[in-house]
Structure formats: C-alpha cells, structure tokens
Enzyme design. Structure first.
Site, PDB file in Angstrom:
ATOM      1  N   ARG A 212       4.237 -11.592   3.189  1.00  0.00           N
ATOM      2  CA  ARG A 212       5.858 -10.881   3.326  1.00  0.00           C
ATOM      3  C   ARG A 212       6.262 -10.636   4.678  1.00  0.00           C
ATOM      4  O   ARG A 212       7.527 -10.669   4.838  1.00  0.00           O
ATOM      5  CB  ARG A 212       6.101  -9.943   2.387  1.00  0.00           C
TER       6      ARG A 212
ATOM      7  N   PRO B 169       0.741  -1.053   0.156  1.00  0.00           N
ATOM      8  CA  PRO B 169       0.082  -0.044  -0.100  1.00  0.00           C
ATOM      9  C   PRO B 169       0.692   1.189  -0.041  1.00  0.00           C
ATOM     10  O   PRO B 169       2.003   1.268   0.705  1.00  0.00           O
ATOM     11  CB  PRO B 169      -0.863   0.194   1.322  1.00  0.00           C
ATOM     12  N   GLU B 170       0.442   2.298  -0.682  1.00  0.00           N
ATOM     13  CA  GLU B 170       1.006   3.457  -0.624  1.00  0.00           C
ATOM     14  C   GLU B 170       0.004   4.358   0.123  1.00  0.00           C
ATOM     15  O   GLU B 170      -0.928   3.893   0.551  1.00  0.00           O
ATOM     16  CB  GLU B 170       1.242   3.911  -1.938  1.00  0.00           C
TER      17      GLU B 170
ATOM     18  N   HIS C 180      -0.954 -16.527   6.557  1.00  0.00           N
ATOM     19  CA  HIS C 180      -0.394 -15.437   6.504  1.00  0.00           C
ATOM     20  C   HIS C 180      -1.129 -14.243   7.141  1.00  0.00           C
ATOM     21  O   HIS C 180      -0.812 -13.168   7.166  1.00  0.00           O
ATOM     22  CB  HIS C 180      -0.393 -14.902   4.855  1.00  0.00           C
TER      23      HIS C 180
END
Length: 271
Positions: free
Chosen positions: A107, A2-3, A89
DNA sequence: ACGTCTACCTGTCGGC
DNA sequence: TGCCGACAGGTAGACG
C-alpha cells in the site's frame, strides 16, 4: 500492518545482524509516503551502527545520519544474505556486506527517510508528538491517568492517537480495552482511577506478551528473518463480530469510531 | 489547543 | 465469471 509488537519483533529480528554493516548500494522502487530526502548515493559507504525503535518508527543509526523507517499499514522488512530480485511491492533496499535489508509495502503508506539524526528538524517533527513508550520503565501511571482525565475523546480513539501511549494500534486497542473491561466508547476523562489502573496494566501486559512470544494477531505478519508469528495471541474480540465472547459467550459487537472498526463485548466491558 | 475528517495506495472479499 | 463497493494493521496535515 504492524502495531508496536510487530515493529519491535521486526527490529529484534535483524538489529544484531545488521549492526556494523557497510552500505554498498541503495535500491528505490515506487515512491513511499515521502521522498527519501537525500540522493541515495549519499548513503553508500555509510555504516549501520544500531537499530532503535520509537513508537512504530524504526531508527537506523548510521555512522553519519540516520534512517527512519515506518511500515505503515502493509509494510514489512526482510534482512537476509540473499533475496530474490525485488518485486513490484519492494520499494527500498540496502545492500550491505552483511546482507540485504528490504522494505516490502504493497500500500506504500510506509516511509523511509534519511535525516541527519535525532535532532534533525524532520525527525523532531515526526517524533515530538509521540507519547510515552508502553514497554519502558518510565511508562508511569500518574501521567497516563492525567492524560485520560484531560481528554473528552472516547477511550478507544484516544489510545489510537498516541497521546497517552504510543504503539497501540487498531487491533490491540480493542484487545486492551477488553482485558481492562472498559467499553471503547467510554469518555476517557470519565474513567476512574481503578479502571485507569487496569487499563494501564492491560496495555503493558498485552503488548509485552505479544513481543515476548514474537506472536501476532496479524494474519500475514513475519519478522525480518522470515519467521512467521506464532498466533500465540489469538484475539479475544478483534474481527470476532457475532462470535461468542470467550469469557461470557455474549456475542461480540462491532462499531465504528473515527472510521476505524472497534470490537467489544457489551457484557464484559462496562461504559 | 482540540477534535474531526481526508488523503495517501493496493489487495481482498462479499454481494449481485 | 465479472464488476463494484467496502474494508484493511497508520498517521500527517488540513480544517473548523
């Protein structure tokens, strides 16, 4: 993942629903970027007051203390009355009387930190380096222009650094420079006033529109309520190497700056 | 103080 | 089909 726009859209998608919620249990999955910082049991019984954002951090104010959430590269939040059992996750979850707040982050570059508040030394350390918020009224042009002048970095990595503005990530950096007509390799300090003005405006325009539409250039983005981005903001240059520029049809070019890929149109964007 | 590089971690994709 | 390297939305921290 996300930005700034994705983080803000995420915030808006659950902030009101979670306000007032009382935490009844805390689930931790695999380690994230840093340890939580407190015994998760200490969070039980606390109440969520509000959710703010600073840069790409989400700040969850509690009646005592604060949670700092960062989505890193691949993180996303869900807030819902019920959710399936946590998967491999899913690494953090609050159970509250108003629903479940869950962080999904394959990640694990993301983070969840429990701190005492804005004054907590850790919070200060992480937030102090952040530049101005592009969508706030106090994102003034003059300090922005001075920030450019003072830097010998190429403009694209300078935008990513968060020094002159926060929230512009790798996708929006390329898009913003395309809209401003500035080559990503241009040394920031050599950008004149007129072009700096265009860049300043482009940052506000692109990020604000991305937030408004709840849209995203990201393939797999969805807000905490599960709604996917609408792809309103189709990229002009990002990930379009070799394809024709949407303005002039010249092939979009790609290069690497500081280990990050950059996309631009050599015809529309001048050095 | 500044700029550059590494590291963190998993999934996906293209090439052989 | 399988293996392997390159690459992916971020950024703190170490280094020169």
């Amino acid at each position: 993942m996300p930005e700034l726009p994705e983080v803000e859209v995420t915030r808006r998608s659950f902030a009101e629903q979670i306000a007032g919620a009382r935490i009844s249990s805390v689930f931790l999955g695999k380690p994230l970027r840093w340890p939580l910082g407190v015994d998760p049991q200490e969070l039980v019984g606390r109440q969520v007051l509000q959710v703010r954002r600073r840069g790409k951090y989400l700040l969850v104010d509690l009646d005592r203390g604060m949670l700092m959430l960062h989505l890193g590269m691949s993180g996303s939040l869900r807030f819902a009355a019920e959710l399936p059992l946590p998967g491999v996750h899913d690494h953090f979850q609050l159970t509250t009387d108003k629903g479940l707040l869950r962080l999904h982050d394959p990640r694990r570059f993301g983070a969840v930190l429990a701190v005492s508040g804005d004054d907590d030394p850790l919070a200060v350390k992480l937030l102090a380096r952040l530049g101005p918020e592009p969508l706030e009224d106090d994102f003034d042009f003059e300090p922005f222009a001075r920030g450019l002048k003072a830097s010998r970095l190429a403009i694209k990595p300078l935008l990513l650094s968060g020094k002159v503005v926060v929230g512009v990530g790798n996708i929006y950096a390329s898009e913003v420079l395309f809209l401003a007509g500035i080559r990503p390799t241009t040394v920031a300090g050599r950008i004149g006033r007129e072009r700096a003005l265009r860049l300043h405006a482009a940052i506000r325009q692109i990020l604000a529109r991305a937030v408004e539409t709840g849209g995203s250039t990201l393939k797999d983005f969805s807000a905490a309520d599960g709604n996917a981005g609408h792809f309103q903001l189709e990229a002009n240059v990002y990930a379009r190497e070799g394809l024709p520029c949407k303005v002039c049809s010249a092939p979009v070019r790609q290069l690497r700056q500081g280990q990050r890929s950059t996309f631009f149109c050599a015809h529309c964007q001048r050095p």
